[in-house]
Design a protein around this motif. Structure first.
Motif, PDB file in Angstrom:
ATOM      1  N   SER A   1       0.786  -1.231   0.000  1.00 25.17           N
ATOM      2  CA  SER A   1       0.000   0.000   0.000  1.00 25.17           C
ATOM      3  C   SER A   1       0.825   1.291   0.000  1.00 25.17           C
ATOM      4  O   SER A   1       0.409   2.255  -0.626  1.00 25.17           O
ATOM      5  CB  SER A   1      -1.023  -0.009   1.127  1.00 25.17           C
ATOM      6  OG  SER A   1      -0.373  -0.055   2.352  1.00 25.17           O
TER       7      SER A   1
ATOM      8  N   GLU B   1     -16.878   3.470  -1.846  1.00 28.39           N
ATOM      9  CA  GLU B   1     -16.590   3.097  -0.463  1.00 28.39           C
ATOM     10  C   GLU B   1     -15.354   2.187  -0.398  1.00 28.39           C
ATOM     11  O   GLU B   1     -14.519   2.311   0.498  1.00 28.39           O
ATOM     12  CB  GLU B   1     -17.837   2.419   0.165  1.00 28.39           C
ATOM     13  CG  GLU B   1     -17.769   2.138   1.652  1.00 28.39           C
ATOM     14  CD  GLU B   1     -17.303   3.336   2.513  1.00 28.39           C
ATOM     15  OE1 GLU B   1     -17.564   4.503   2.147  1.00 28.39           O
ATOM     16  OE2 GLU B   1     -16.644   3.077   3.555  1.00 28.39           O
ATOM     17  N   ASP B   2     -15.223   1.303  -1.390  1.00 36.72           N
ATOM     18  CA  ASP B   2     -14.064   0.386  -1.399  1.00 36.72           C
ATOM     19  C   ASP B   2     -12.739   1.149  -1.438  1.00 36.72           C
ATOM     20  O   ASP B   2     -11.740   0.696  -0.891  1.00 36.72           O
ATOM     21  CB  ASP B   2     -14.109  -0.528  -2.638  1.00 36.72           C
ATOM     22  CG  ASP B   2     -15.192  -1.571  -2.525  1.00 36.72           C
ATOM     23  OD1 ASP B   2     -15.790  -1.687  -1.425  1.00 36.72           O
ATOM     24  OD2 ASP B   2     -15.466  -2.244  -3.544  1.00 36.72           O
TER      25      ASP B   2
ATOM     26  N   ARG C   1     -12.227   4.221  -0.245  1.00 37.49           N
ATOM     27  CA  ARG C   1     -12.226   5.380   0.655  1.00 37.49           C
ATOM     28  C   ARG C   1     -10.913   5.551   1.430  1.00 37.49           C
ATOM     29  O   ARG C   1     -10.328   6.635   1.462  1.00 37.49           O
ATOM     30  CB  ARG C   1     -13.412   5.304   1.628  1.00 37.49           C
ATOM     31  CG  ARG C   1     -13.589   6.576   2.471  1.00 37.49           C
ATOM     32  CD  ARG C   1     -14.831   6.523   3.334  1.00 37.49           C
ATOM     33  NE  ARG C   1     -14.846   5.342   4.190  1.00 37.49           N
ATOM     34  CZ  ARG C   1     -14.172   5.218   5.336  1.00 37.49           C
ATOM     35  NH1 ARG C   1     -13.446   6.225   5.768  1.00 37.49           N
ATOM     36  NH2 ARG C   1     -14.217   4.105   6.040  1.00 37.49           N
ATOM     37  N   VAL C   2     -10.424   4.446   2.032  1.00 36.05           N
ATOM     38  CA  VAL C   2      -9.230   4.569   2.893  1.00 36.05           C
ATOM     39  C   VAL C   2      -8.029   5.023   2.060  1.00 36.05           C
ATOM     40  O   VAL C   2      -7.324   5.985   2.411  1.00 36.05           O
ATOM     41  CB  VAL C   2      -8.945   3.212   3.599  1.00 36.05           C
ATOM     42  CG1 VAL C   2      -7.642   3.281   4.383  1.00 36.05           C
ATOM     43  CG2 VAL C   2     -10.107   2.860   4.515  1.00 36.05           C
ATOM     44  N   LEU C   3      -7.852   4.339   0.933  1.00 39.67           N
ATOM     45  CA  LEU C   3      -6.740   4.695   0.048  1.00 39.67           C
ATOM     46  C   LEU C   3      -6.886   6.145  -0.445  1.00 39.67           C
ATOM     47  O   LEU C   3      -5.935   6.932  -0.435  1.00 39.67           O
ATOM     48  CB  LEU C   3      -6.733   3.718  -1.136  1.00 39.67           C
ATOM     49  CG  LEU C   3      -5.573   3.770  -2.107  1.00 39.67           C
ATOM     50  CD1 LEU C   3      -4.242   3.619  -1.388  1.00 39.67           C
ATOM     51  CD2 LEU C   3      -5.710   2.660  -3.168  1.00 39.67           C
ATOM     52  N   ARG C   4      -8.118   6.489  -0.834  1.00 40.53           N
ATOM     53  CA  ARG C   4      -8.376   7.846  -1.356  1.00 40.53           C
ATOM     54  C   ARG C   4      -7.996   8.906  -0.319  1.00 40.53           C
ATOM     55  O   ARG C   4      -7.343   9.892  -0.637  1.00 40.53           O
ATOM     56  CB  ARG C   4      -9.860   7.951  -1.736  1.00 40.53           C
ATOM     57  CG  ARG C   4     -10.262   9.278  -2.342  1.00 40.53           C
ATOM     58  CD  ARG C   4     -11.677   9.209  -2.895  1.00 40.53           C
ATOM     59  NE  ARG C   4     -12.707   9.064  -1.871  1.00 40.53           N
ATOM     60  CZ  ARG C   4     -13.524   8.027  -1.737  1.00 40.53           C
ATOM     61  NH1 ARG C   4     -13.442   7.002  -2.578  1.00 40.53           N
ATOM     62  NH2 ARG C   4     -14.434   7.980  -0.773  1.00 40.53           N
ATOM     63  N   GLU C   5      -8.409   8.660   0.922  1.00 42.96           N
ATOM     64  CA  GLU C   5      -8.127   9.659   1.969  1.00 42.96           C
ATOM     65  C   GLU C   5      -6.620   9.837   2.175  1.00 42.96           C
ATOM     66  O   GLU C   5      -6.128  10.951   2.343  1.00 42.96           O
ATOM     67  CB  GLU C   5      -8.806   9.253   3.283  1.00 42.96           C
ATOM     68  CG  GLU C   5     -10.300   9.541   3.225  1.00 42.96           C
ATOM     69  CD  GLU C   5     -11.080   8.980   4.420  1.00 42.96           C
ATOM     70  OE1 GLU C   5     -12.312   9.127   4.406  1.00 42.96           O
ATOM     71  OE2 GLU C   5     -10.463   8.392   5.347  1.00 42.96           O
ATOM     72  N   ARG C   6      -5.899   8.722   2.104  1.00 38.87           N
ATOM     73  CA  ARG C   6      -4.436   8.820   2.280  1.00 38.87           C
ATOM     74  C   ARG C   6      -3.806   9.568   1.109  1.00 38.87           C
ATOM     75  O   ARG C   6      -2.889  10.375   1.280  1.00 38.87           O
ATOM     76  CB  ARG C   6      -3.833   7.411   2.393  1.00 38.87           C
ATOM     77  CG  ARG C   6      -4.194   6.748   3.720  1.00 38.87           C
ATOM     78  CD  ARG C   6      -3.706   5.318   3.778  1.00 38.87           C
ATOM     79  NE  ARG C   6      -2.257   5.207   3.829  1.00 38.87           N
ATOM     80  CZ  ARG C   6      -1.580   4.077   3.627  1.00 38.87           C
ATOM     81  NH1 ARG C   6      -2.232   2.965   3.364  1.00 38.87           N
ATOM     82  NH2 ARG C   6      -0.269   4.046   3.704  1.00 38.87           N
TER      83      ARG C   6
ATOM     84  N   GLU D   1      -4.569  13.368   1.311  1.00 36.66           N
ATOM     85  CA  GLU D   1      -3.743  14.010   2.348  1.00 36.66           C
ATOM     86  C   GLU D   1      -2.312  14.238   1.835  1.00 36.66           C
ATOM     87  O   GLU D   1      -1.748  15.321   1.976  1.00 36.66           O
ATOM     88  CB  GLU D   1      -3.730  13.099   3.583  1.00 36.66           C
ATOM     89  CG  GLU D   1      -3.183  13.782   4.817  1.00 36.66           C
ATOM     90  CD  GLU D   1      -3.090  12.815   5.991  1.00 36.66           C
ATOM     91  OE1 GLU D   1      -3.888  11.845   6.053  1.00 36.66           O
ATOM     92  OE2 GLU D   1      -2.197  13.031   6.829  1.00 36.66           O
TER      93      GLU D   1
END
Ligand SMILES: Nc1ncnc2c1ncn2[C@@H]1O[C@H](COP(=O)(O)O)[C@@H](OP(=O)(O)O)[C@H]1O
Ligand SMILES: [Mg+2]
Length: 376
Positions: A82, A120-121, A123-128, A131
């Motif tokens: 990741s 939604e799948d 989301r976590v990667l997108r937020e990182r 940022e």
């Protein structure tokens, strides 16, 4: 205003930078202008060159920050892909948004798209990614802005007009191993590479001092030579780089991919034997290999196919290709054909890559053809 006077006026802002690259002391605008007028191609793509350097430097900073974390933090295992994914998407968003600001009409052939960051799948990667991107751009970017910037890389390429091609992190495997990787950007006009910039955050600036400063930015514009400068340094001083002048292939050193799945190590070894090369190959990831040959750290780069199906991508070669040519070297595929960047997103007209200094190129090509005879 006469055409000539207009050119001289428009040169004003460039003269100091040009003086640096021409390795002449900064002298009068008029003297520089007269030099530039006598070799008018020298001002060609000056703005593109500066913008491409800015884009690659910003993206390299982002990659370097993640890379340092990856190398230093015990919490991130190298099997976890990741970090490189986050850096890869972020670097593409950063480069594409810099290009959009200065050249809003230029399309881009980029390696990545935003599919894995959607919904939604993602989301976590997108937020990182959002940022990280916002640490490297002047104006805050929303998630939507970031996804749009990444997807500006979906152009299909081709033989007419101008477009950019970007590999936001070339050598992802090297990045994960804590070794070499590169941010690679090139401008293609009517199917010809005219400008290339390669940022190598982990490459020693001087190979004779491997533990010395790391971080190289290599740049070339067609007809203007190849140069290197320290990546993300205060000084913009550039040094001209040239391929080696080895004349006898048996004294050459060659470099190849670390990954045996990307370049055929056993065919490379047979060619080295045929050429009488006794030096161990230098294995290195990414387009850093092109830079190694362009500045004479190595004499030959062999990228021989591992199978008949794989088609090379333009973003893996465009920037490195022009840097080698401008450093006085030669690049072709295994059939001796120039790499053809006019075919879209891939090098569908080519097979494999050979780069070397001009003295030994024909000998190397002959050895490749003898070894591979009718294999592909
Ligand atoms: N079978 C194959 N043959 C040649 N190149 C390949 C390959 N599979 C992947 N690659 C490319 O090799 C690149 C890395 O080259 P190298 O081995 O010189 O570091 C990868 O770039 P990315 O790392 O950007 O994905 C990828 O595009
Ligand atoms: Mg690549």
């Amino acid at each position: 205003m006469s055409g000539k006077l207009q050119i001289i006026k428009s040169l004003g802002v460039f003269s100091q930078a040009c003086a640096k690259r021409l390795e002449v002391p900064y002298c009068s605008r008029q003297l520089i202008a007269s030099r530039l007028l006598s070799t008018s191609h020298i001002v060609y793509l000056e703005k593109e060159r500066a913008v491409a350097i800015e884009a690659v430097e910003r993206a390299s900073r982002v990659c370097k920050a993640v890379f340092k974390q990856l190398v230093n933090e015990e919490t991130l295992t190298k099997k976890d892909k990741s970090p490189v994914t986050v850096a890869d998407f972020s670097a593409q968003a950063v480069v594409n948004s810099v290009l959009e600001k200065h050249f809003p009409n230029d399309p881009i052939v980029g390696e990545e798209d935003s599919k894995d960051l959607q919904g939604e799948d993602g989301r976590v990667l997108r937020e990182r990614v959002v940022e990280l991107v916002n640490t490297a751009v002047d104006k805050p970017m929303s998630a939507e802005d970031v996804l749009c910037a990444i997807d500006r890389g979906q152009y299909e390429g081709g033989s007419s007009g101008r477009h950019w091609t970007l590999d936001p992190i070339d050598g992802t495997k090297g990045f994960l191993r804590g070794e070499q990787f590169a941010v690679c950007l090139a401008l293609i006009v009517d199917g010809q590479v005219r400008l290339g910039v390669v940022g190598c955050p982990n490459l020693p600036f001087d190979m004779s001092k491997p533990e010395g400063d790391k971080g190289v930015l290599a740049v070339a514009v067609q007809g203007q030579g190849a140069f290197q400068r320290k990546l993300n340094a205060d000084s913009e001083l550039e040094q001209r780089i040239m391929v080696s002048n080895v004349e006898d292939a048996c004294n050459a050193s060659f470099c190849e991919s670390v990954e045996a799945g990307h370049s055929n190590h056993s065919d490379n070894a047979k060619i080295a034997e045929l050429l009488g090369i006794s030096k161990q190959s230098v294995r290195m990831d990414s387009q850093c290999k092109y830079i190694a040959v362009a500045r004479g750290d190595a004499d030959i780069y062999l990228r021989l196919p591992v199978d008949s199906k794989y088609v090379e991508k333009i973003w893996d070669h465009a920037a490195g290709n022009i840097i080698i040519h401008e450093a006085g070297g030669h690049v072709t595929d295994i059939n001796g054909e120039p790499l053809d960047f006019s075919k879209g997103r891939t090098l569908s007209a080519n097979k494999g890559v050979i780069a070397a200094n001009s003295n030994i190129f024909e000998t190397v090509l002959a050895a490749v053809q003898t070894t591979l005879a009718n294999k592909y």
